[in-house]
Design an enzyme around this catalytic site. Structure first.
Site, PDB file in Angstrom:
ATOM      1  N   GLU A 131       1.107  -1.107   0.100  1.00 36.49           N
ATOM      2  CA  GLU A 131       0.155  -0.118   0.033  1.00 36.49           C
ATOM      3  C   GLU A 131       0.909   1.230   0.144  1.00 36.49           C
ATOM      4  OE1 GLU A 131      -3.082   0.372  -0.237  1.00 36.49           O
ATOM      5  OE2 GLU A 131      -4.214  -1.669  -0.597  1.00 36.49           O
TER       6      GLU A 131
ATOM      7  N   SER B  96     -23.313 -23.671  56.720  1.00 38.89           N
ATOM      8  CA  SER B  96     -22.151 -23.993  58.260  1.00 38.89           C
ATOM      9  C   SER B  96     -20.794 -22.947  57.342  1.00 38.89           C
ATOM     10  CB  SER B  96     -21.320 -25.347  58.431  1.00 38.89           C
ATOM     11  OG  SER B  96     -22.817 -26.454  58.366  1.00 38.89           O
TER      12      SER B  96
END
Length: 730
Positions: A124, A384
């Site tokens: 490019e 518990s």
């Protein structure tokens, strides 16, 4: 020669003079100006003047046109999808923009493979780092290739010009549009650095559909970040933006493959890649399906998105690799446990308090399991799981030791009569075993001695937000789950055991400033004793013993199953149940949650870290070697007295007093006396949970005071009666 000269003049003197006069006046016979040098010069000056004026007008018009373009739309171009990343920057989840586009922020130095950048520049913009937005050589080359080959081989637009087009898209191609790109490209070069231009281009480049930018395209098409790309993948990502819609991999894979191959051919021509490498890359098939965007830690991501505003990137403390292995664990176990079951898992780093993983549900998208409900933040009955904190306060107060004996037998507190889970009683057992077997009666007896309100206050002080029913006060039932708590709060509290008595508020969003302070849970000795006891809890089947300190819990009606455990490095909490609170018969913490806990530790990929060593002064002894008052615990109602002795009371030091200690001299001079009244001999004195010896017959003893700060002094007599004062050593 002399005769020729007169002959050359006119034979008619009159005419000759007339001709001479006309030339001197610059007039023709008909009276018009004669076209001489002065006339030509005048017209030339006027032409130049007209040309200059026209040029000035053109420049002024061009400048005016440039100004009319206005500023570049940087704000819109910099808008990206909000991304949630883990502690190492790995993507956890991304959210599409308001218009549905996927556009992820890009940092070319960190996010992009150098192979792709090499191909991009070669294809490019070969002189990207040399030009100022416009590359005349590239324009000339493109024109020459068009003239010699009859078709466009390479464009003349630079990456900067392409970025300008992406920021201000135009459907029609024209000279005016190209000129606009050039002007905008020069403006971009003057405003941004080359790195900023490249990053912005890589974020905006179109890849078809609602995909913009190399990161979104790489994730959607290749299923991975563009950090490591093969040559075939890099060439494909370079080719797609040239015609993104006609080369969409999910619609036109053949066109995309041909475009990729053309890029590779160009790279061979430009001597960027070898012919053999290009041939191998061409043999790689292109993907034909689009992959979904990653959704890791969806509950944590949703929470972060709702709390952190206007931040394109939100960094969490989570570990993506750990999150990735725990989510399938929760999903698979939930499916095995039955329909409508969900699983929550949270992992906390003990030292920092950072949340390393959070699995809020079995499946975020499973509506039958209420997948979008975060069960790590849901208030549920803890069963518990609060018992270790009861024992911790009992150890801290000094009236019981892990190897003290305690009775597990029927007992009643008014109308409340606690029973064990299996409806049986074990008789007299060591305190250690009572906690490891999660016996209910000993826990409630100790809670009665410690105080429900004190337990509630201490847990809230340490960051546990306990939720009581409306208009209810803390009672003994909270020891067996009669209170509400979240899994994340339990994990924070349990991490306090590994931290030897302090908790760190949990953190999940990374911020620049961390001002969290440690919170007090227990004394160091008491915290270590609880951790040491829990380390011996019998593990699930096929699991190693004495590797993980953990506790399980089951809420009333089998609605919640819990398991919380820790080693020296991290704490993991697991919850199992139905999000709607419906009971699940047979859902027990030890069977449903504990195996998930141990599997989660195994999937962390780290060896288990040992717990801290016992703090200095910790009493480590079997029952036979314990001081008499600690050999056996007796509830307050069972203390045997003759009726004549006074109740045990510490006369000195007074509760809340400040004691100045002079440590400059001998140790004897620095000693602090402890004096008591009443009680039954022998008596044991403890400081911060550590036994220091017995009180003599004069009911006093000199002790070596601890370092500066608060200290808890406890005296226990032969009947188990105790008195405690808290002083400050200066």
């Amino acid at each position: 020669m002399s005769d020729a000269a007169p002959h050359s003049q006119s034979s008619c003197p009159g005419l000759s003079r007339a001709s001479t006069d006309l030339g001197a006046t610059g007039k023709n016979v008909d009276g018009r100006d004669k076209p001489g040098h002065d006339g030509v010069r005048g017209r030339g000056l006027r032409a130049l003047s007209d040309l200059a004026f026209t040029l000035i007008l053109a420049i002024a018009g061009f400048v005016g046109w440039v100004y009319s373009l206005g500023p570049l739309p940087f704000d819109e171009a910099r808008q990206v999808s909000t991304t949630i990343v883990d502690r190492n920057g790995k993507l956890l989840r991304a959210y599409a923009m308001a218009d549905g586009r996927w556009r992820l922020p890009v940092d070319a130095k960190i996010n992009v493979d150098p192979t792709y950048l090499k191909l991009l520049f070669a294809y490019e913009d070969q002189r990207f780092y040399a030009h100022n937005g416009l590359d005349p050589l590239a324009l000339a080359r493109a024109a020459l290739q068009l003239g010699t080959r009859g078709h466009i081989v390479s464009g003349g637009s630079t990456i900067t010009m392409q970025l300008a087009r992406l920021m201000e898209p135009r459907r029609q191609r024209s000279l005016h549009a190209k000129l606009r790109q050039i002007v905008r490209a020069i403006e971009l070069e003057r405003t941004l650095s080359k790195e900023q231009i490249l990053d912005l281009y890589l974020a905006l480049a179109p890849y078809g559909g609602n995909l913009e930018g190399i990161r979104a395209a790489s994730i959607a098409y290749l299923g991975k970040e563009p950090k490591r790309l093969s040559l075939a993948e890099a060439a494909l990502l370079v080719a797609l933006p040239q015609s993104p819609e006609t080369r969409r991999l999910d619609r036109h894979p053949d066109a995309a493959r041909k475009a990729r191959d053309r890029v590779l051919d160009r790279m061979v021509e430009e001597h960027v890649v070898s012919a053999d490498d290009a041939r191998q890359a061409k043999a790689v098939p292109v993907p034909k399906l689009r992959k979904p965007m990653p959704i890791l830690a969806p509950h944590a991501s949703d929470t972060a998105l709702s709390t952190v505003k206007d931040a394109p990137v939100i960094k969490l403390t989570l570990d993506a690799n750990l999150q990735k292995v725990l989510e399938p664990l929760a999903r698979d176990r939930a499916i095995a446990l039955g329909p409508n079951i969900s699983v929550g898992i949270i992992v906390v780093d003990n030292e920092s308090g950072d949340v390393l993983a959070r699995v809020g549900s079995a499946d975020y998208f499973d509506e039958s399991r209420a997948g979008q409900v975060d069960m790590t933040r849901a208030v549920r009955s803890p069963g518990s799981t609060l018992k270790p904190f009861i024992y911790g306060l009992a150890f801290e107060d000094g009236f019981v030791h892990p190897d003290s004996l305690i009775d597990d037998r029927p007992v009643r507190f008014g109308s409340y009569a606690p029973e064990n889970f299996d409806m049986t009683f074990q008789g007299t057992v060591p305190v250690r075993k009572a906690l490891q077997l999660s016996l209910n009666v000993p826990a409630i007896v100790l809670l009665d001695r410690v105080g429900s309100s004190r337990l509630t206050s201490r847990l809230r002080q340490a960051g546990g937000n306990l939720v009581l029913p409306k208009d209810e006060t803390p009672g003994l039932a909270m020891g067996l789950g009669g209170v509400g708590v979240t899994l994340q709060d339990l994990a924070q509290l349990y991490a306090g055991f590994a931290r030897l008595g302090t908790t760190k508020p949990l953190r999940e969003v990374v911020t620049d400033r961390d001002d969290r302070e440690p919170l007090r849970l227990l004394d160091q000795v008491a915290a270590w004793q609880v951790g040491n006891v829990l380390l011996g809890t019998p593990p699930p089947e096929n699991a190693a013993h004495n590797r993980i300190a953990f506790k399980t819990g089951t809420s009333y009606g089998y609605r919640d199953a819990w398991s919380v455990g820790f080693d020296g490095r991290m704490t993991i909490g697991v919850w199992v149940g139905r999000p709607d609170g419906a009971p699940v018969p047979g859902l027990i913490g030890r069977v449903a949650a504990a195996p998930i806990l141990f599997d989660a530790f195994a999937r962390t990929g780290k060896t288990l870290a040992p717990l801290p060593k016992a703090p200095r002064g910790t009493l480590v002894a079997g029952n036979a070697k314990l001081p008499l008052p600690l050999k056996r615990f007796r509830p307050v109602g069972e203390l045997v007295r003759t009726g004549s002795e006074q109740a045990l009371h510490i006369q000195f030091p007074l509760n809340g007093s400040r004691i100045d200690v002079d440590r400059s001299g001998s140790r004897e001079n620095a000693a602090m006396p402890v004096k008591v009244a009443g009680g039954v001999l022998p008596m044991t004195i403890m400081v911060n949970g550590a036994a220091l010896g017995e009180i003599d017959g004069r009911r006093q003893r000199l002790i070596d005071p601890p370092g500066p700060g608060f200290a808890r002094v406890t005296v226990i007599d032969a009947t188990g009666a105790a008195d405690t004062v808290v002083i400050r050593i200066q």
